[in-house]
Structures are given as C-alpha cells and as structure tokens.
Design an enzyme around this catalytic site. Sequence first.
Site, PDB file in Angstrom:
ATOM      1  N   ASP A 302       0.835  -1.209   0.000  1.00 42.03           N
ATOM      2  CA  ASP A 302       0.000   0.000   0.000  1.00 42.03           C
ATOM      3  C   ASP A 302       0.868   1.257   0.000  1.00 42.03           C
ATOM      4  OD1 ASP A 302       0.949  -0.724   2.561  1.00 42.03           O
ATOM      5  OD2 ASP A 302      -0.448   0.670   3.501  1.00 42.03           O
ATOM      6  N   GLU A 303       0.278   2.350  -0.432  1.00 38.95           N
ATOM      7  CA  GLU A 303       0.868   3.694  -0.296  1.00 38.95           C
ATOM      8  C   GLU A 303       2.350   3.752  -0.671  1.00 38.95           C
ATOM      9  OE1 GLU A 303      -1.868   5.729   3.108  1.00 38.95           O
ATOM     10  OE2 GLU A 303      -0.467   4.217   3.831  1.00 38.95           O
TER      11      GLU A 303
HETATM   12  C1  ACM Z   1      -3.585   1.326   4.593  1.00 39.83           C
HETATM   13  O1  ACM Z   1      -4.457   1.809   5.343  1.00 39.83           O
HETATM   14  N1  ACM Z   1      -2.586   2.079   4.172  1.00 39.83           N
HETATM   15  C2  ACM Z   1      -3.629  -0.060   4.163  1.00 39.83           C
END
Ligand code: ACM
Length: 493
Positions: A302-303
Amino acid sequence: MPAPASVRPVEGSYAISPDTRIRVSGSDRSARPARRVGDYLAGLLRPSTAYRLPVTTRSGDDGIRLRLTPDAAGARKLGEEGYRLKVTGRAITLSARSSAGLFHGVQTLRQLLPTSVERTTRQAGPWRVSRGTITDVPRYAWRGAMLDVSRHFFGVDKVKRYIDQLALYKINTLHLHLSDDQGWRIAIDSWPRLTTYGGSTQVGGGPGGYYTKDDYREIVSYAASRELTVVPEIDMPGHTNAALASYAELNCDGVAPPLYTGTEVGFSSLCVPKEVTYDFVDDVIRELAALTPGPYLHIGGDEAHSTSHEDYVAFMDRVQPVVAKYGKTVVGWHQLTGAHPAKGAIAQYWGTDGSEKEVAEAAKAGTRLVLSPANRAYLDMKYDANTPLGQSWAGYVEAKQSYDWDPGTYIKDAPASSVLGVEAPLWTETLETSSHIEYMAFPRLPGIAELGWAPASAHNWDEYKVRVAAQGPRWDALGIEYYHSPQIPWPND
Ligand code: ACM
C-alpha cells in the site's frame, strides 16, 4: 453475536449444577482436540460458578457433551467451522467436525449464560441455558482482525488479551502488521539490526520493542488455541523506513535515513533496482515463513508513493514468487491489483466506495478479496468529532456505518464468489494501551465479525443493535471499556 444461521427454541432450560461434568468424546484420533476445547470451557466456567466441572472421556447422556463427529451422517453440512448446539433438560450437546467448530460452539454457549459468567470471582447462579437447537455455519472463511504493532508496539500479553476478545466473536484470522516506517517488530536472524535498531522506537519516540522468535511462536500458539490463524505482514516496498534506517545498503543512495517517530506515510521505499533488496526480501520471507504455520504471508504494497509505478510492478513481480517458494500464499493490500497479482493471491481492499476497476478486474481473473473498507471496517477511525483517539481521513465511522454494508456486493462488478471474507484493521498511530484498543474495537469489531459469520439474510440494523446492546454487560464483566455509541440501546445506560 454473531447471529447464528439457525435457531430453534424450545420451552424450558438446562441448569449447570455442582455435579455437571464436561464429557468429551470422539474417536481416539479426535478425543484430544475435544478435550482441549473441554478444558478451555471448564476454564471459562469454573471461576464464576465455583463448580468443579471435571472434564472426562467417560460417556453419558447428561452434562455438557462435546462431540467431534467428522464423519457422522448430516455432519458434512457443518463444514470446517460449523457446529450444532442442542440443549435439553438433561444435557447440552455440542457437535462439530473440527475443534474449530466445537470452539465456536463454546463461544455461543458462553453467550447463552448470564453475563456474570465472565467474571473471575464466584458469582450467584443459577446457570441456566435455554433449551433448543442452534445449527450454525459461517458465511465466509476469512474473518479477520489486524493489529498494527509497528506504530506503537504491543507486547505478547496485550496481543493475547486481544486474541481472547476476537475469539468471542468467532474471528479466525489475526493479521499482524509487523513492520512499518516507525518500527520493525519481528526478529530476523540474518538481519539483526532490523529489530535491535529498527525496533527501538515508535510513534512519539517511546522505546518501541519487538518480538523475539519465541515471542512470535507464543503468539501463534496462543492464537491457534483460540482457533485463529496468524497472518504476518511485512509491508513493502513502501512503509520501510525502519528497515532502511537499520541497513544503509538497502537505500539507493547508500545512506541510512534516521529512525522515524512521526505519522506521515508514503515517504520510504526499498531500492527496487538494487540486487541486495532481493537478498533481504528472500531472507525475511524465508525466516518468517518458517515461523508461521498458517498458509498466508502478507507483503503489504500500500501507499508506495515513493516508488514509481514501473518499479512497483517490477518489485511485485520479483517478490511474489519468493512467497510461493517458501510455501505461502501472497496477501497484499489492494494496490497489488494494479501490478500483476500472482495466481491464487488475495487482495485486501481498504478503499471506501468499492469503485476501483482494477480490483474488480483482478477479482474476475481469480484474485480473491478480503474486504476492509476504511470507512466501514477501519477500527482506528473516530466514531464522531468528539472521539479522543483515532484518525478521521476516511470520515467518522459510527456503529451503524460500520455494520450496515454487504461484503458480497461491495466491490462493483466483482463476482460475489471472489469474496473470501472481511477484516477489521486497527492502526495504532494514536493507540498505546489495551484500553485504547478496546475503546476503538468495541462495539465495531463484533459488527464486522457478524458480517463475516452471519448469513446475509440475517442482516438487519434494528435487530443487530439490540443484540449488540446485550453484549455491553458482558464487556463490563470482562473489563472491556467500550464506546457507548448513542446509536445502540445499551441496557445500563
Ligand atoms: C492502509 O491503510 N494504508 C492499508
């Protein structure tokens, strides 16, 4: 809680008495797991009832009977985790095909007893259970909770306490977010500075901490005793400042950044073009896979705002086969669907409105989904503007908002059959204690557990809110300081 698949009540009750025995039976092969659940049940009941409640393999038609019947006619429909609980005036008979089914049935039996049963000192009875038959199976195989032990570290005892609370609502998956910018929390022998340095602090600059391999094994084993599978997460290629700070060679410029104790996201990345990155990833995944009996390994994803899209795809193409090489199934946050998810991979959805086309496309192509919509299932979102803890980037998430959605249809155009289940993540930038965890998890966690277990036909806020309200006194007895949502008619408020 969660609502059972089928309840057939009968007039009258069974009363647990000073003479009640817990009878465990099954074939030789299966008597031992039944005894384990019997001992667990006795451990729950003895402090408050002050009865002896011996656990015996001697058969009989009275008492509390736990029967493992994997091959019995009619048992097949109970599946891997289902159970049947039959209460007559003479006996309570719990049948299942697996220890998980018996264990979940014990949680139901617990809720049929007065809430004072949860106390740890002797209470006045009587200990009556209403007669009837409950036949119960889960809607989904993955009913998860995630705990972020990186932003703030939580020791083994705090994790065990949360596991016991998860088990009450038939959660079967504990996802541990073991690494992030602020701390690396799992010992890796081949890269020791990950923990000794990378685990030495946390958000706000406190001392942090980490799990030794024995600590982690203890968590895995305790979780297994509560029928939960641990899914370890090493978040990559972003959310890696703790690793980058620990080893200069993991950085593209060869310079280690300082440790980080703030709460920004998206500023760190493993160095995708460097070969040492893959030596590191291989070592970490090999050691973690060897410690983990469950089938899954979560690689985050993620991110990754500091990784180019091209690098992200190249990284995931290289790392997913490493997970497979060490015998595990890849789980990733749903951004993985923007790369090339491996065959059999699971994507954990944490968006809000379910409109992401690449998630639906991946689901159609065979990627399975675990749903954690941030504006529904994120336990770290504030309930309202006055909530002293938590965040609000996905909005406020009151009890009704958290419960009132359908995992089967949430992702537009994804086949319902692609949904493996649900998970309630708890991020801990603002949380430091078990009380903080519990205030954010209760009452929302049981709502997500209900979405994972109860049949879709049972979904009804007005009925649910009355059932969840009845849990309040049980949480009081267990010492859980929950959020008294004004949307729920708590009996003691
Ligand atoms: C997330 O909340 N960055 C998975």
